[in-house]
Design a protein around this motif. Structure first.
Motif, mmCIF file in Angstrom:
data_model
loop_
_atom_site.group_PDB
_atom_site.id
_atom_site.type_symbol
_atom_site.label_atom_id
_atom_site.label_comp_id
_atom_site.label_asym_id
_atom_site.label_seq_id
_atom_site.Cartn_x
_atom_site.Cartn_y
_atom_site.Cartn_z
ATOM 1 N N SER A 22 0.869 -1.056 0.059
ATOM 2 C CA SER A 22 0.010 -0.066 -0.002
ATOM 3 C C SER A 22 0.888 1.274 0.089
ATOM 4 C CB SER A 22 -0.761 0.125 1.271
ATOM 5 O OG SER A 22 -0.119 0.000 2.357
ATOM 6 N N TRP A 35 -7.533 -3.797 -3.536
ATOM 7 C CA TRP A 35 -7.941 -2.917 -2.565
ATOM 8 C C TRP A 35 -9.357 -3.478 -1.990
ATOM 9 C CZ3 TRP A 35 -8.879 -2.739 -7.836
ATOM 10 C CH2 TRP A 35 -9.970 -2.361 -8.161
ATOM 11 N N MET A 39 -3.216 -1.640 -2.856
ATOM 12 C CA MET A 39 -1.918 -2.420 -2.545
ATOM 13 C C MET A 39 -1.400 -2.638 -3.816
ATOM 14 S SD MET A 39 -3.369 -4.901 0.055
ATOM 15 C CE MET A 39 -2.113 -6.245 -0.048
#
Length: 712
Positions: free
Chosen positions: A339, A388, A366
């Motif tokens: 992330s 995500w 991420m």
């Protein structure tokens, strides 16, 4: 490294002041070689190439490799430097291969990288005279396919592909103008052009169920994933500190990851890659060989070339998405550091434009990039994976761009991610539904549809993850569907009595809509679908012990998919309807949106008093009264000899299996039975399926149907 066997590389002959070619080592004695080189430069310059000059010469060193060179390895080149074998194998002398390498130098100075490697090699074969000495015989189909594959992967020419290319040049010739390409040889030797927008492709899947939500571009061609292979590598490590590992992944730090080789579990690795792709990296090798592999062997597992110059793992986008999905689900905590990609220095996306990186922060995404380059570092294919929302993602996208780095795909990917953020809100991307809630647990079993693994459950117990997302349930309960398919992650409680499916809302809506109102069409179906998704994603408090909805009429009927059914993908829930339901539910203070089959058919049912008392677990019931509150809720009061109990009418009618909440409740003293009458089916609140169908036929939109059901 370019010295002669005797190491006398310091001996230099300058043919004349300001010579364009400087010969070193034992090559200084080859006056004829120097003359041939000067002639070759003149010919190249006459064709329009930029060639070495006295002010900017090329240096020629004797090669130090032991043994004889064949025609594929008689010389070497890098910008400004040529290495040459004095006595190459075969009938051609070193002057032939000097001409070959001088063409590489001229292409470098003239074409600015525009000429593909294979075409540059073909031009060198033609200019050196090798083609003239090669039989103009059409290559065999297998040899041609081998050449195409080497070109597709941007690999250096091996002996087989070099000879095939030489035969093509001998048969079809090669243009003399600078940076030109034979179109006939291009057609024969190169793979078909990419499909889709400038070679850009993508796939969006549910991380929970593996269901494909959207895809576009070329979904068939297989390419090496580059550093995306570091994701299964990280997942297969036995022990690794999540923080530093996440930093290494975000920076694509090959050196740091290779230092963790001793922690790589070959069994976990083989499971991940073999369940998604057909690859040599899934072969079962001995632990000793696995542990003793050199750095070149190990780098294959991080997406780099093997010793033959190819790639042991290639995948189409669907296969690659499955591989990344299984890896993220196997060890979720390993990937939290992704992330930070694009947000801190040294990560692979940090140099990309801020306007493209903004969507990653918005999604709490991420991300991991992967680039495959040719032997000179020119990008062949770039990948970008985004999952995500962090830290517990439910959506996964994989993007592919041909001829670009993985980081460069973000420009096009960011536009799609922006669209998806509105089309597939993350807060509506997960449903938890308890399976076969009303039947004995011993009467049914869950079986894998493809390889699966277990992991500790977040709510205790265990979770089973299928590599393809699918499971099969077999049941021997009379009246129950004997066989059904489900998609998602299956969670079993500590005692094994409760099994909860965590899936995507569209798969849940498909099967719930089919069970509740299969006949519904058009805007009526759209409205009910939105209600199903809203309840499924918002209904965790319906059964707080498992944070899920159930699969019965108490919540919504969910039976999975019958084996003979085809997967559905055409209909998706309109996010605007979900937003409208947010407003309507907040206004009405509802945490559950009721719906029923409705209708206006009257019904009557008589139940013996003893049976009703037994269902209430009381020796006797003196009275049953119905009450509608000011807020619209319907309650039932049950008067026992010692106390009174009040229950929601929905609970009462479910216990007695009444078609809907009764309008009247009368005790029939002559028969000692309770007589219930009502209208329609269901609880009589919220959205009526029958009314929704009628409104849709009259031209009302799905939004208007929802306002009619839940508005004030």
């Amino acid at each position: 490294m370019f010295g002669s066997a005797g190491g006398s590389w310091r001996r230099v002959v300058v043919l004349e002041a300001g010579a364009a070619l400087l010969f070193f080592g034992s090559l200084v004695h080859h006056a004829e070689l120097a003359r041939q080189g000067t002639t070759a430069l003149g010919q190249l310059e006459a064709r329009g190439y930029t060639v070495p000059t006295g002010a900017d010469p090329a240096r020629v060193y004797p090669a130090v490799t032991a043994g004889s060179f064949d025609s594929a390895h008689a010389g070497g080149w890098r910008p400004g430097v040529i290495s040459l074998r004095e006595n190459p194998a075969g009938s051609a002398g070193p002057e032939v291969y000097l001409r070959h390498e001088l063409m590489h130098e001229a292409c470098f100075r003239t074409c600015s990288g525009r000429l593909p490697l294979w075409a540059e090699e073909a031009a060198a074969i033609a200019f050196s005279g090798e083609a003239a000495a090669t039989p103009a015989v059409p290559p065999a189909a297998g040899d041609l396919e081998h050449l195409r594959n080497r070109i597709r992967l941007g690999a250096d020419m091996d002996v087989r592909s070099y000879r095939t290319l030489a035969r093509l040049v001998a048969a079809h010739g090669w243009p003399q103008s600078p940076c030109a390409v034979s179109e006939e040889i291009r057609r024969l030797a190169t793979p078909p052009p990419p499909v889709g927008e400038i070679g850009f492709s993508y796939i969006l899947v549910s991380l929970l169920s593996g269901r494909t939500i959207e895809s576009g571009g070329d979904m068939k061609s297989r390419y090496p994933p580059g550093s995306l292979l570091k994701i299964p590598y990280a997942a297969a490590l036995r022990n690794a500190p999540d923080g530093p590992l996440g930093e290494e992944l975000a920076a694509s730090d090959t050196k740091g990851l290779l230092e963790r080789w001793g922690e790589l579990d070959p069994v976990a690795w083989r499971f991940l890659v073999s369940s998604s792709c057909n690859t040599a990296l899934a072969r079962d090798i001995t632990p000793e060989k696995f542990a003793s592999g050199d750095e070149g062997f190990r780098r294959q597992y991080l997406g780099e070339r093997d010793l033959d110059g190819g790639f042991p793992l290639e995948a189409n986008l669907g296969e690659l998405a499955r591989l990344v999905r299984a890896s993220l689900l196997m060890k979720p905590s390993r990937f939290a550091g992704l992330s930070m990609n694009g947000r801190v220095e040294k990560t692979t996306l940090f140099a990309e434009p801020e306007q493209d990186r903004k969507i990653l922060a918005k999604l709490r995404g991420m991300s991991k990039t992967g680039t495959t380059a040719d032997s000179r570092g020119n990008p062949l294919v770039g990948h970008l994976a985004v999952a995500w929302p962090a830290p517990d993602p439910t959506l996964l996208a994989v993007f592919r761009g041909l001829g670009m780095k993985g980081a460069s795909t973000l420009q096009r990917a960011s536009r799609l991610l922006e669209e998806w953020s509105a089309r597939y809100p993350a807060e509506y991307s997960r449903v938890r539904v308890r399976l076969l809630a009303r039947v004995p647990r011993a009467s049914w079993e869950v079986f894998d549809e493809c390889p699966s693994f277990e992991r500790p459950g977040r709510n205790g117990g265990t979770e089973r993850v299928s590599a393809c997302g699918r499971f099969r349930i077999l049941s021997n309960v009379p009246g129950s569907r004997p066989e059904r398919l489900i998609r998602g992650v299956v969670e079993s409680s500590d005692d094994g009595r409760q099994v909860v499916l965590e899936t995507d809302p569209e798969s849940y809506a498909d099967e719930t809509l089919a069970a509740e109102a299969a006949h519904l069409e058009g805007d009526a179906a759209k409205a009910l679908r939105a209600v199903i998704v809203w309840n499924g994603t918002r209904g965790g408090r319906r059964h707080e012990d498992s944070s899920s909805v159930c699969d019965t009429t108490h919540c919504m009927v969910f039976r999975g998919m019958a084996p003979e059914e085809s997967p559905r993908r055409a209909v998706l829930t309109d996010p605007r309807l979900l937003a409208r339901l947010d407003e309507l539910a907040a206004r009405a203070r509802l945490n559950w949106l009721p719906f029923s089959k409705g209708g206006d058919e009257k019904w009557e049912k008589s139940i013996p008093a003893a049976e009703v008392s037994g269902l209430a677990s009381e020796p006797a019931i003196l009275d049953i009264r119905r009450e509608r509150t000011r807020g619209g809720a319907v309650l039932v009061h049950l008067v026992y000899p010692a106390e009174e109990e009040t229950v929601p009418c929905e609970v009462f009618r479910n216990r007695l299996k009444l078609p809907s909440c009764p309008d009247t409740i009368i005790h029939d003293a002559t028969r000692n039975a309770w007589r219930f009458t009502g209208i329609g089916r269901g609880h009589g609140q919220g959205l009526s399926v029958e009314r929704a169908g009628a409104l849709a036929k009259s031209g009302r939109s799905a939004e208007a149907i929802l306002r009619d059901a839940y508005g004030q």
